[in-house]
Design an enzyme around this catalytic site. Structure first.
Site, PDB file in Angstrom:
ATOM      1  N   ASP A   9      45.660  -9.050 100.327  1.00  0.00           N
ATOM      2  CA  ASP A   9      45.969 -10.334 100.965  1.00  0.00           C
ATOM      3  C   ASP A   9      46.663 -10.020 102.282  1.00  0.00           C
ATOM      4  O   ASP A   9      47.145  -8.905 102.496  1.00  0.00           O
ATOM      5  CB  ASP A   9      46.892 -11.168 100.069  1.00  0.00           C
ATOM      6  N   SER A  10      46.730 -11.015 103.145  1.00  0.00           N
ATOM      7  CA  SER A  10      47.424 -10.831 104.418  1.00  0.00           C
ATOM      8  C   SER A  10      48.924 -10.635 104.202  1.00  0.00           C
ATOM      9  O   SER A  10      49.600 -10.058 105.042  1.00  0.00           O
ATOM     10  CB  SER A  10      47.196 -12.051 105.302  1.00  0.00           C
ATOM     11  N   CYS A  56      42.861 -13.757  99.458  1.00  0.00           N
ATOM     12  CA  CYS A  56      43.293 -14.403 100.687  1.00  0.00           C
ATOM     13  C   CYS A  56      42.176 -15.357 101.086  1.00  0.00           C
ATOM     14  O   CYS A  56      41.031 -14.933 101.251  1.00  0.00           O
ATOM     15  CB  CYS A  56      43.486 -13.317 101.753  1.00  0.00           C
ATOM     16  N   GLU A  73      57.263 -19.987 101.443  1.00  0.00           N
ATOM     17  CA  GLU A  73      57.985 -18.726 101.652  1.00  0.00           C
ATOM     18  C   GLU A  73      59.482 -18.965 101.756  1.00  0.00           C
ATOM     19  O   GLU A  73      60.286 -18.119 101.373  1.00  0.00           O
ATOM     20  CB  GLU A  73      57.447 -18.013 102.900  1.00  0.00           C
ATOM     21  N   CYS A  86      44.622 -22.268  99.288  1.00  0.00           N
ATOM     22  CA  CYS A  86      45.494 -21.262  99.879  1.00  0.00           C
ATOM     23  C   CYS A  86      46.344 -20.707  98.754  1.00  0.00           C
ATOM     24  O   CYS A  86      46.852 -21.463  97.925  1.00  0.00           O
ATOM     25  CB  CYS A  86      46.384 -21.897 100.951  1.00  0.00           C
ATOM     26  N   HIS A 126      49.212 -19.632  98.664  1.00  0.00           N
ATOM     27  CA  HIS A 126      50.617 -20.047  98.647  1.00  0.00           C
ATOM     28  C   HIS A 126      50.816 -21.388  97.919  1.00  0.00           C
ATOM     29  O   HIS A 126      51.915 -21.688  97.469  1.00  0.00           O
ATOM     30  CB  HIS A 126      51.146 -20.243 100.071  1.00  0.00           C
TER      31      HIS A 126
END
Lengths: 270, 270
Positions: free
Chosen positions: A12-13, A75, A154, A186, A188
């Site tokens: 993943d990034s 990702c 985050e 996504c 996240h």
């Protein structure tokens, strides 16, 4: 040692892909996993297709050092832009996060009106929209990018007024479209699931790509005969191209447990 | 052609540095400017010191291709971690965004209680705090990182309830400290100045690093005898390591005018 004992490679990034590792570990506890987080170049969501393809190839090459049996592109941005290219380059099975979520959304929807949320890059790539529509002309897709969701996740602001206000602002256009299913496009976003569910209402089914991905990885490994046949718990190693501030703390929130075995990627290996 | 006609080189991790270019153009309209935005690797704020130093050296080397007479490090994160290193490597004047803001804050404060806000990396570098305290033991510094401010500014949500709520949440600890001066330690933050001012109250003086930087660049060039002595308007060129989605639109908001002459950095030149 057969190929069955080889690790699954995941990249993943940054740390979003840890939500995929979380689901993989839950479903496939005896598999070894090597995770690469490209934290030196995170995020991919605001970069161009060519740059994303280049980074994705470099990440895959790095993971191949570990004799991985399968690459998980954890990702959405990489899956949108680079998955087809990676499949033409590398000889092992490769699975992205988009198709599993698309498949599940199509199973769940009753009124054929599906929403999709993600980063600017994912939404603008049209990857989800094209795959959903390809399933049948009756499907209507409504897409919305939500750039603040990643920093919110985050920062750990996963509930409360600010998060709900932001969710309301982004999701308002989708609420007016009478969708019955919403894909969290996504990695996240699973952290914000409860705020998103609250804004969308109980009648809307949320598709968590990480959960669907793990199910598809399991099925794929079975069909290829490469699933681990050990009885012991797998070993999970995390490699990072850079160690960002707070990675460990934030990463544990994404992974749902302690982050151990974290290593830096050596400059000359990448 | 003397060195006076050479351009000023400016780099930033992305588009935040355009707020510095805006102030440079306002104060020094006859100077040519070459801007490098490292949009392929933005943001720097969550990366490690070594990575930030490496990127900053690469950016400076790229700008030197244009025979620049001065390097402006228009990025707080780079200024925090890489400025000293750049000064030891390169033979031309180099100026960062931290010292100008620090100097101005020390001039403005009456009660010697100064606040500083920035990215995680800038705040954790202690660069501002050390420089402020070095000015005299009577100075008390209160720092706060505000990770959501950058995506807010890039999203263009520069006023309204969400932005004010986020500002209130981040700034609450500073409001309790009886500061009389607050340094905006990130080049994105001038866009949020009115929301920050509203939350902090009218009695708090805000220091805009971009404005102070331009004043210091002017003074430095005069003292070195390298200021442009032309009468015509300078030429401004923008180079980007990647073209992110929405760069032009967002960039114009930062720059305060149309973004023209935008070029990609060629792969083999970087």
């Amino acid at each position: 040692m057969t190929i069955r004992s080889n690790p699954i490679g995941v990249f993943d990034s940054g740390m979003g892909g840890l939500t995929c590792v979380r689901q993989l570990v839950k479903l496939l506890p005896t598999e070894d996993i090597v995770y690469l987080g490209d934290t030196a170049r995170v995020p991919y969501g605001n970069k161009s297709p060519n740059t994303i393809i280049k980074f994705s190839i470099q990440n895959s090459l790095y993971l191949l050092r570990f004799k991985i049996k399968l690459i998980v592109v954890a990702c959405n941005t990489s899956s949108s832009f680079a998955l087809d290219k990676l499949k033409t380059i590398f000889g092992i099975p490769i699975i992205g996060v988009i198709e599993p979520g698309v498949k599940r959304a199509l199973e769940l929807t009753k009124n054929k009106r599906i929403g999709i949320i993600g980063t600017n890059a994912t939404i603008n790539s049209l990857a989800y929209q094209k795959k959903l529509i390809a399933a049948g002309s009756a499907v209507k897709v409504f897409a919305q990018s939500c750039p603040l969701f990643v920093p919110l996740a985050e920062e750990g602001w996963i509930r409360g007024r600010i998060t709900e206000d932001i969710a309301k602002k982004y999701l308002a256009p989708l609420k007016n479209k009478n969708i019955d299913t919403l894909v969290l496009g996504c990695t996240h976003y699973p952290l914000l699931k409860s705020a998103i569910a609250k804004v969308m209402g109980r009648s809307i089914r949320l598709v968590d790509s990480a959960e669907e991905l793990a199910l598809d990885v399991k099925a794929l490994m079975r069909s290829k005969g490469i699933a681990s046949d050990r009885k012991i718990k797998g070993k999970i190693r995390f490699f990072l191209t850079d160690e960002p501030y707070k990675f460990k703390k934030t990463g544990e929130r994404f992974l749902g447990r302690k982050l151990e075995s974290v290593y830096p990627v050596k400059e000359n290996e990448f």
